[in-house]
Design a protein around this motif. Structure first.
Motif, mmCIF file in Angstrom:
data_model
loop_
_atom_site.group_PDB
_atom_site.id
_atom_site.type_symbol
_atom_site.label_atom_id
_atom_site.label_comp_id
_atom_site.label_asym_id
_atom_site.label_seq_id
_atom_site.Cartn_x
_atom_site.Cartn_y
_atom_site.Cartn_z
ATOM 1 N N ALA A 1 -9.072 90.534 0.643
ATOM 2 C CA ALA A 1 -8.111 91.631 0.441
ATOM 3 C C ALA A 1 -6.722 91.076 0.160
ATOM 4 O O ALA A 1 -6.011 91.577 -0.718
ATOM 5 C CB ALA A 1 -8.100 92.545 1.666
ATOM 6 N N ILE A 2 -6.333 90.040 0.892
ATOM 7 C CA ILE A 2 -5.021 89.418 0.652
ATOM 8 C C ILE A 2 -4.974 88.839 -0.756
ATOM 9 O O ILE A 2 -4.002 89.026 -1.501
ATOM 10 C CB ILE A 2 -4.745 88.321 1.705
ATOM 11 N N LYS A 3 -6.039 88.157 -1.150
ATOM 12 C CA LYS A 3 -6.085 87.581 -2.495
ATOM 13 C C LYS A 3 -6.003 88.666 -3.570
ATOM 14 O O LYS A 3 -5.339 88.489 -4.597
ATOM 15 C CB LYS A 3 -7.365 86.752 -2.660
ATOM 16 N N GLU A 4 -6.642 89.794 -3.323
ATOM 17 C CA GLU A 4 -6.595 90.907 -4.275
ATOM 18 C C GLU A 4 -5.178 91.466 -4.380
ATOM 19 O O GLU A 4 -4.683 91.730 -5.476
ATOM 20 C CB GLU A 4 -7.573 91.999 -3.834
ATOM 21 N N VAL B 1 2.354 83.524 0.525
ATOM 22 C CA VAL B 1 1.031 84.104 0.769
ATOM 23 C C VAL B 1 -0.051 83.359 -0.018
ATOM 24 O O VAL B 1 -1.065 82.959 0.565
ATOM 25 C CB VAL B 1 1.010 85.623 0.508
ATOM 26 N N PRO B 2 0.115 83.127 -1.314
ATOM 27 C CA PRO B 2 -0.922 82.356 -2.019
ATOM 28 C C PRO B 2 -1.103 80.942 -1.443
ATOM 29 O O PRO B 2 -2.224 80.442 -1.360
ATOM 30 C CB PRO B 2 -0.422 82.289 -3.465
ATOM 31 N N ALA B 3 0.009 80.327 -1.037
ATOM 32 C CA ALA B 3 -0.095 78.988 -0.449
ATOM 33 C C ALA B 3 -0.868 79.040 0.869
ATOM 34 O O ALA B 3 -1.710 78.177 1.142
ATOM 35 C CB ALA B 3 1.299 78.401 -0.221
ATOM 36 N N LEU B 4 -0.590 80.065 1.672
ATOM 37 C CA LEU B 4 -1.300 80.205 2.945
ATOM 38 C C LEU B 4 -2.781 80.503 2.729
ATOM 39 O O LEU B 4 -3.638 79.955 3.436
ATOM 40 C CB LEU B 4 -0.653 81.298 3.794
ATOM 41 N N VAL B 5 -3.073 81.348 1.765
ATOM 42 C CA VAL B 5 -4.471 81.660 1.460
ATOM 43 C C VAL B 5 -5.193 80.382 1.019
ATOM 44 O O VAL B 5 -6.307 80.091 1.473
ATOM 45 C CB VAL B 5 -4.583 82.766 0.385
ATOM 46 N N ALA B 6 -4.551 79.608 0.151
ATOM 47 C CA ALA B 6 -5.156 78.353 -0.315
ATOM 48 C C ALA B 6 -5.356 77.384 0.853
ATOM 49 O O ALA B 6 -6.395 76.718 0.945
ATOM 50 C CB ALA B 6 -4.278 77.709 -1.393
ATOM 51 N N GLU B 7 -4.379 77.339 1.751
ATOM 52 C CA GLU B 7 -4.489 76.452 2.910
ATOM 53 C C GLU B 7 -5.629 76.878 3.828
ATOM 54 O O GLU B 7 -6.396 76.042 4.308
ATOM 55 C CB GLU B 7 -3.164 76.431 3.687
ATOM 56 N N VAL B 8 -5.751 78.162 4.077
ATOM 57 C CA VAL B 8 -6.835 78.672 4.913
ATOM 58 C C VAL B 8 -8.183 78.306 4.286
ATOM 59 O O VAL B 8 -9.093 77.826 4.967
ATOM 60 C CB VAL B 8 -6.716 80.199 5.133
ATOM 61 N N GLU B 9 -8.302 78.507 2.987
ATOM 62 C CA GLU B 9 -9.559 78.179 2.314
ATOM 63 C C GLU B 9 -9.839 76.679 2.367
ATOM 64 O O GLU B 9 -10.972 76.256 2.582
ATOM 65 C CB GLU B 9 -9.550 78.689 0.873
ATOM 66 N N TYR B 10 -8.802 75.874 2.184
ATOM 67 C CA TYR B 10 -8.960 74.418 2.272
ATOM 68 C C TYR B 10 -9.404 74.006 3.671
ATOM 69 O O TYR B 10 -10.341 73.220 3.835
ATOM 70 C CB TYR B 10 -7.636 73.726 1.909
#
Length: 159
Positions: free
Chosen positions: A9-12, A64-73
């Motif tokens: 949802a955040i990514k969307e 937010v995109p950086a945090l999302v990428a970090e969470v996924e990493y």
């Protein structure tokens, strides 16, 4: 912890948001600021907000995109780490089983060696040959008189 549905949802929301970077501009109202896209092709409605809110909003487009990428990493790293840990646990269990088997074999050898030592002590005892000598028989035992057994024991017949 953010679950995958929340993360999606955040990514969307990030994908639908006006592309950054965003800017903060001073408003005509004292102490207020407007957030606007730096891209002239996008019209953001002017939002009246305090400087702290404006800074948060303007940084959120990158944060937010950086945090999302970090969470996924980090989730990928955690998944990989768990896989490695499972492999290592299996290796440890295999080694523990091998050690148990080795210990059992070692204990069996010690028991066998003790039995052999007792037998050698019996045959290495010269007093056992007195009867044979009285019988006046020439046998391998009578000739050897336990010498081989004493040599195997390091020259000792009793301990």
């Amino acid at each position: 912890m953010i679950n995958q549905e929340q993360l999606n949802a955040i990514k969307e929301r990030v994908a639908k948001a006006t592309p950054g970077p965003w800017l903060v501009e001073e408003s005509r109202y004292e102490g207020r600021f407007n957030a606007a896209s730096a891209d002239e092709n996008y019209d953001l409605p002017a939002c009246l907000m305090g400087i702290e809110d404006a800074e948060f909003v303007t940084h959120s487009r990158e944060d937010v995109p950086a945090l999302v990428a970090e969470v996924e990493y980090l989730r990928g790293m955690l998944r990989d780490t768990r896989k490695i840990v499972r492999q290592k646990v299996n290796e440890i269990k295999t080694l523990q089983n091998a050690c148990r088997n080795h210990k059992a074999k070692q204990e069996a050898l010690v028991t066998g060696n003790e039995q052999l030592r007792e037998t050698l002590c019996f045959y290495g005892d010269l007093s056992k040959y007195v009867i044979i000598a009285h019988m006046n028989k020439e046998t391998d035992l009578a000739v050897d008189l336990g010498e081989k057994a004493r040599q195997a024991l390091g020259g000792k017949a009793h301990e």
